[in-house]
Design an enzyme around this catalytic site. Structure first.
Site, PDB file in Angstrom:
ATOM      1  N   GLU A 119       0.826  -1.218   0.000  1.00 59.03           N
ATOM      2  CA  GLU A 119       0.000   0.000   0.000  1.00 59.03           C
ATOM      3  C   GLU A 119       0.857   1.264   0.000  1.00 59.03           C
ATOM      4  O   GLU A 119       0.803   2.057   0.943  1.00 59.03           O
ATOM      5  CB  GLU A 119      -0.888   0.019   1.258  1.00 59.03           C
ATOM      6  CG  GLU A 119      -1.792  -1.169   1.430  1.00 59.03           C
ATOM      7  CD  GLU A 119      -2.428  -1.218   2.833  1.00 59.03           C
ATOM      8  OE1 GLU A 119      -1.937  -0.534   3.751  1.00 59.03           O
ATOM      9  OE2 GLU A 119      -3.411  -1.940   2.995  1.00 59.03           O
ATOM     10  N   PRO A 120       1.683   1.462  -1.009  1.00 56.38           N
ATOM     11  CA  PRO A 120       2.489   2.683  -1.024  1.00 56.38           C
ATOM     12  C   PRO A 120       1.632   3.911  -1.356  1.00 56.38           C
ATOM     13  O   PRO A 120       0.753   3.850  -2.211  1.00 56.38           O
ATOM     14  CB  PRO A 120       3.510   2.425  -2.129  1.00 56.38           C
ATOM     15  CG  PRO A 120       2.844   1.456  -3.057  1.00 56.38           C
ATOM     16  CD  PRO A 120       1.890   0.640  -2.216  1.00 56.38           C
ATOM     17  N   GLY A 121       1.884   4.993  -0.653  1.00 49.22           N
ATOM     18  CA  GLY A 121       1.204   6.250  -0.950  1.00 49.22           C
ATOM     19  C   GLY A 121       2.240   7.307  -1.291  1.00 49.22           C
ATOM     20  O   GLY A 121       2.381   7.752  -2.435  1.00 49.22           O
ATOM     21  N   ARG A 122       3.037   7.654  -0.279  1.00 53.18           N
ATOM     22  CA  ARG A 122       4.024   8.721  -0.423  1.00 53.18           C
ATOM     23  C   ARG A 122       4.998   8.470  -1.578  1.00 53.18           C
ATOM     24  O   ARG A 122       5.306   9.377  -2.338  1.00 53.18           O
ATOM     25  CB  ARG A 122       4.813   8.839   0.880  1.00 53.18           C
ATOM     26  CG  ARG A 122       5.734  10.042   0.956  1.00 53.18           C
ATOM     27  CD  ARG A 122       6.594   9.980   2.220  1.00 53.18           C
ATOM     28  NE  ARG A 122       5.823   9.794   3.423  1.00 53.18           N
ATOM     29  CZ  ARG A 122       5.309  10.776   4.157  1.00 53.18           C
ATOM     30  NH1 ARG A 122       5.498  12.023   3.815  1.00 53.18           N
ATOM     31  NH2 ARG A 122       4.620  10.517   5.257  1.00 53.18           N
ATOM     32  N   ARG A 175       2.896  20.247   5.932  1.00 55.45           N
ATOM     33  CA  ARG A 175       3.915  19.312   6.417  1.00 55.45           C
ATOM     34  C   ARG A 175       5.037  19.976   7.224  1.00 55.45           C
ATOM     35  O   ARG A 175       5.408  19.454   8.266  1.00 55.45           O
ATOM     36  CB  ARG A 175       4.487  18.481   5.259  1.00 55.45           C
ATOM     37  CG  ARG A 175       3.417  17.598   4.577  1.00 55.45           C
ATOM     38  CD  ARG A 175       4.009  16.589   3.611  1.00 55.45           C
ATOM     39  NE  ARG A 175       4.841  15.630   4.309  1.00 55.45           N
ATOM     40  CZ  ARG A 175       6.154  15.706   4.403  1.00 55.45           C
ATOM     41  NH1 ARG A 175       6.814  16.667   3.788  1.00 55.45           N
ATOM     42  NH2 ARG A 175       6.819  14.827   5.091  1.00 55.45           N
ATOM     43  N   CYS A 185      -1.524  34.027   9.777  1.00 59.35           N
ATOM     44  CA  CYS A 185      -1.215  34.680  11.049  1.00 59.35           C
ATOM     45  C   CYS A 185      -0.818  33.677  12.119  1.00 59.35           C
ATOM     46  O   CYS A 185      -1.520  33.484  13.118  1.00 59.35           O
ATOM     47  CB  CYS A 185      -2.423  35.494  11.486  1.00 59.35           C
ATOM     48  SG  CYS A 185      -2.871  36.673  10.216  1.00 59.35           S
ATOM     49  N   GLU A 186       0.289  32.987  11.906  1.00 62.92           N
ATOM     50  CA  GLU A 186       0.861  32.056  12.872  1.00 62.92           C
ATOM     51  C   GLU A 186       2.359  32.019  12.611  1.00 62.92           C
ATOM     52  O   GLU A 186       2.771  31.939  11.452  1.00 62.92           O
ATOM     53  CB  GLU A 186       0.362  30.618  12.633  1.00 62.92           C
ATOM     54  CG  GLU A 186      -1.108  30.454  12.655  1.00 62.92           C
ATOM     55  CD  GLU A 186      -1.569  29.428  13.687  1.00 62.92           C
ATOM     56  OE1 GLU A 186      -0.725  28.901  14.431  1.00 62.92           O
ATOM     57  OE2 GLU A 186      -2.773  29.185  13.721  1.00 62.92           O
TER      58      GLU A 186
END
Ligand SMILES: *Cc1c(COP(=O)(O)O)cnc(C)c1O
Length: 421
Positions: free
Chosen positions: A275-278, A314, A346-347
């Site tokens: 199940e590869p995603g990245r 991320r 605004c962070e």
């Protein structure tokens, strides 16, 4: 390897200049490369050549319909983690018998929808969930194929927020209790055990944790078979990492991963699912942004860009590194400048990089965040009322907007006003 390369100093997505896409759709935006998506899927498919296998793309990494269709056309299955993802997979034309359903909190409603629409297997994460799937299946007069996700208590050696295979994590059932849980599963008439599932985390940069986990799964396979269970399938999860920092990281390649899988599990005569995603989507996408201002602080230069943490979370969420490159390369010989690269939100957490050495940039210049294809667009929000940014797919010399930028009006009109106002 990806298909975002420079030609005469200009960044291209396959055969399309990135600046041309920026001019057409405005910034910021995500841009994916079809050739890179296809290449990464095939790397896994080829790595498992010689064993019966199915590559189920973990679509939570990037789930635009156009991306799903691109991969489904190559024969990809899908790993889904919600009713919404299941609906997306079906809408993209993926047959139910190529969809596996993972996730710790499947609701009865989701279970019923998936059983009605067709499913390859449920990856069961707890005993209460097993009971729920059994009850729904019996009520519908069907039998639900299941694996049990085991937690092998292995340190994946990755960021704590994406490690899933230690006993303190919420995922799976402890492998030490597996035989007991499988015995219970076998007694439930609405379930059919088909295999074992394991997924120990994401962005793994070594093969050893995988191998440790898979050895435990191999041993369990033999124990369960001797207990009388039919184990025809092993779902090995995803998690293989990508080189976010090209200058200093080289995670194992799918081919090396596949060779290890065959070495550790090849003797078991089972069908392998991964199940590869990245690794499929990550380096197949970039986020393109424009410099709004260059601001001189007391002791540093800030590059204020129009992309922000709501578009690509991320760095704020995982302290993740993204290589950031100019879309048009500077003249050679210019001294690099160290920039803090920040968005307009605004962070203070809205910071993509600190003290990053770049060739000098000016307001209006375009930059690209590399390796933004996975866990980028899918994790975006409209924080600060910034509309979700568009997604673009390139194929050769063509590009298409695969999700357009909503207008302010569309964003506002999703709210409704109660009668008392
Ligand atoms: C997230 C997830 C994956 C994919 O992980 P990647 O690191 O993107 O390859 C696979 N399986 C399950 C169950 C997941 O939760």
């Amino acid at each position: 390897m990806d298909h975002f390369l420079y030609r005469d100093g200009a960044l291209f997505a396959e055969d399309v200049p990135v600046a041309e896409i920026a001019a057409a759709v405005g910034t910021p935006f995500y841009c994916y490369s079809t050739a890179t998506l296809e290449r990464h899927f095939r790397l896994f498919d080829e790595a498992l050549e010689g064993v019966d296998h199915l590559v189920c793309y973990a679509m939570k990494a990037a789930s635009n319909q156009a991306i799903l269709k691109t991969l489904a056309a190559l024969g990809a299955g899908m790993d889904v983690v919600s009713g919404g993802e299941y609906a997306r997979a079906i809408a993209a034309g993926v047959p139910g018998d190529r969809i596996v359903f993972s996730g710790v909190g499947k609701t009865c409603e989701e279970i019923a929808t998936v059983l009605a629409g067709g499913i390859r297997q449920f990856n069961v994460e707890s005993e209460p969930e097993m009971e729920a799937i059994n009850a729904v299946a019996l009520e519908m007069g069907v039998v639900a194929p299941i694996t049990v996700r085991v937690n092998p208590d292995v340190d994946a050696k990755t960021h704590a927020k994406i490690a899933t295979g230690k006993s303190e994590n919420k995922f799976g059932i402890p492998i030490s209790r597996a035989r007991e849980v499988y015995a219970h599963a076998a007694s439930l008439k609405g379930l059919k055990v088909v295999g074992i599932d394991v997924h120990i985390g994401s962005q793994l940069t070594q093969l050893e944790p995988f191998e440790l986990a898979y050895r435990k799964v191999a041993e369990l396979t033999e124990q369960l078979r001797s207990d009388g269970h039919e184990i025809i399938r092993l779902d090995l999860g995803g998690g293989l990492g990508i080189p976010y920092e090209r200058s200093n990281s080289a995670p194992p390649l799918p081919m090396e991963y596949g060779a290890m899988v065959k070495r550790v599990l090849g003797h078991l005569d089972v069908e392998i699912e991964i199940e590869p995603g990245r690794l499929i989507a990550g380096n197949a996408g970039i986020m393109v942004s424009r410099v709004i201002y260059v601001k001189s602080g007391e002791d540093r230069e800030f590059l204020i860009v129009d992309g922000a943490m709501n578009d690509l979370i991320r760095p704020a969420m995982y302290e993740a590194h993204h290589d950031i490159v100019p879309v048009i390369e500077a003249e050679p010989g210019l001294e690099p400048v160290r920039y803090d690269i920040v968005g307009p939100v605004c962070e203070s957490g809205d910071t993509f990089a600190k003290g990053r050495a770049m060739t000098p940039l000016a307001a209006g210049d375009l930059i690209a965040f590399r390796s933004a294809g996975a866990y980028g667009a899918v994790m975006a929000s409209e924080y600060n009322s910034r509309p979700l940014i568009p997604e673009v797919l390139v194929k050769g010399d063509q590009f298409a907007v695969i999700r357009r930028r909503p207008t302010y009006e569309e964003m506002i009109n999703r709210d409704s006003i109660p009668t008392w106002l």
